[in-house]
Design a protein around this motif. Structure first.
Motif, PDB file in Angstrom:
ATOM      1  N   UNK A 197     -29.971 -11.968  -7.166  1.00 27.61           N
ATOM      2  CA  UNK A 197     -30.708 -13.226  -7.692  1.00 27.61           C
ATOM      3  C   UNK A 197     -32.292 -12.834  -7.638  1.00 27.61           C
ATOM      4  N   UNK A 198     -32.518 -12.516  -6.390  1.00 33.13           N
ATOM      5  CA  UNK A 198     -33.738 -11.675  -6.181  1.00 33.13           C
ATOM      6  C   UNK A 198     -34.669 -10.941  -7.538  1.00 33.13           C
ATOM      7  N   UNK A 199     -33.579 -10.894  -7.975  1.00 32.33           N
ATOM      8  CA  UNK A 199     -33.868  -9.773  -9.587  1.00 32.33           C
ATOM      9  C   UNK A 199     -34.016 -10.463 -10.687  1.00 32.33           C
ATOM     10  N   UNK A 209     -34.710 -14.150 -10.473  1.00 31.99           N
ATOM     11  CA  UNK A 209     -35.795 -14.408 -10.107  1.00 31.99           C
ATOM     12  C   UNK A 209     -36.871 -14.499 -11.185  1.00 31.99           C
ATOM     13  N   UNK A 210     -37.706 -12.716 -10.421  1.00 30.47           N
ATOM     14  CA  UNK A 210     -38.396 -12.217 -10.897  1.00 30.47           C
ATOM     15  C   UNK A 210     -38.590 -12.606 -12.480  1.00 30.47           C
ATOM     16  N   UNK A 211     -37.580 -11.304 -13.022  1.00 28.35           N
ATOM     17  CA  UNK A 211     -37.069 -11.473 -14.789  1.00 28.35           C
ATOM     18  C   UNK A 211     -37.556 -12.964 -15.138  1.00 28.35           C
ATOM     19  N   UNK A 212     -36.898 -14.208 -14.216  1.00 27.98           N
ATOM     20  CA  UNK A 212     -37.694 -15.294 -14.815  1.00 27.98           C
ATOM     21  C   UNK A 212     -38.807 -15.553 -14.606  1.00 27.98           C
ATOM     22  N   UNK A 214     -29.438  -2.622 -13.799  1.00 32.26           N
ATOM     23  CA  UNK A 214     -30.424  -2.399 -12.267  1.00 32.26           C
ATOM     24  C   UNK A 214     -29.022  -2.596 -11.638  1.00 32.26           C
ATOM     25  N   UNK A 215     -27.447  -3.158 -11.168  1.00 36.83           N
ATOM     26  CA  UNK A 215     -26.321  -2.666 -10.794  1.00 36.83           C
ATOM     27  C   UNK A 215     -25.955  -1.360 -10.898  1.00 36.83           C
ATOM     28  N   UNK A 216     -26.346  -1.174 -11.783  1.00 38.48           N
ATOM     29  CA  UNK A 216     -25.555   0.403 -11.912  1.00 38.48           C
ATOM     30  C   UNK A 216     -26.312   1.366 -11.270  1.00 38.48           C
ATOM     31  N   UNK A 217     -27.212   1.340 -11.507  1.00 35.83           N
ATOM     32  CA  UNK A 217     -28.776   2.414 -10.561  1.00 35.83           C
ATOM     33  C   UNK A 217     -28.323   1.793 -10.028  1.00 35.83           C
ATOM     34  N   UNK A 263     -37.790 -16.882  -6.104  1.00 33.36           N
ATOM     35  CA  UNK A 263     -36.923 -17.618  -5.881  1.00 33.36           C
ATOM     36  C   UNK A 263     -37.315 -19.068  -5.049  1.00 33.36           C
ATOM     37  N   UNK A 264     -36.098 -18.969  -4.267  1.00 30.40           N
ATOM     38  CA  UNK A 264     -36.032 -20.447  -3.430  1.00 30.40           C
ATOM     39  C   UNK A 264     -35.667 -19.990  -1.799  1.00 30.40           C
ATOM     40  N   UNK A 265     -36.393 -20.431  -0.954  1.00 31.49           N
ATOM     41  CA  UNK A 265     -35.193 -19.946   0.472  1.00 31.49           C
ATOM     42  C   UNK A 265     -33.997 -19.177   1.029  1.00 31.49           C
ATOM     43  N   UNK A 266     -32.896 -19.641  -0.169  1.00 25.15           N
ATOM     44  CA  UNK A 266     -31.496 -19.009  -0.325  1.00 25.15           C
ATOM     45  C   UNK A 266     -31.792 -17.723  -0.862  1.00 25.15           C
TER      46      UNK A 266
END
Length: 172
Positions: A11-13, A15-18, A36-39, A64-67
């Motif tokens: 989700x962090x990735x 948020x960066x992508x969006x 990315x998950x495979x790497x 992203x957001x605090x969560x």
């Protein structure tokens, strides 16, 4: 200013992508996240060593957001078992590393059959593109910078404590 790719949660990735590519189709984003998950599975490989030297700002800049931030920091804390994660605090006595763009140093084990070893490589991320540096003098500059950063980074345990404090702030 960002968590290194091998340590980013999905989700962090996302948020960066969006944030950087808002027009990317959802299916393409999902494909990139899967890759990315495979790497990231390399962290589980026997003999693989990963050291991350993070600026304290990584724990405080909202992606992203605090969560998402709380989950990312929780993940960093969990990954401390697989990787050496140390933080350079805001109040470090020497602000080395601030002038260098985010970079990764790669070193390689000897090849199984020939026992020859590939020379180290420095990978530098940039807005206009990424750069792989192979010349000994350039790689040496980044190696020396990494050593300077290590000297001002907190210990592993102090870094964990700082991450725990940041996690509590994001959960508040």
């Amino acid at each position: 200013t960002l968590v290194p790719g091998l340590l980013q949660t999905r989700e962090y990735r996302r948020a960066i992508t969006w944030a950087t590519s808002p027009d990317t189709p959802s299916k393409e984003v999902d494909r990139m996240l899967d890759m990315a998950a495979k790497r990231q599975s390399i962290l589980d490989r026997e003999g693989f060593r990963f050291e991350a030297l993070l600026a304290e700002g990584v724990l405080h800049y909202q992606v992203g957001n605090p969560e998402i931030m709380a989950a990312q920091i929780q993940s960093l804390l969990e990954k401390c078992e697989q990787a050496e994660i140390r933080v350079v605090p805001f109040r470090a006595k020497n602000p080395c590393g601030l002038i260098a763009s985010p970079f990764v140093l790669f070193s390689f084990p000897p090849l199984l059959t020939s026992k020859l070893q590939e020379p180290p490589v420095a990978y530098v991320e940039g807005l206009a593109g990424d750069l792989y540096l192979e010349r000994r003098t350039e790689v040496s500059m980044y190696s020396q910078e990494a050593e300077k950063i290590r000297h001002v980074a907190l210990s592993r345990s102090a870094s964990k404590n700082l991450m725990l404090r940041a996690l509590k702030e994001w959960q508040a």
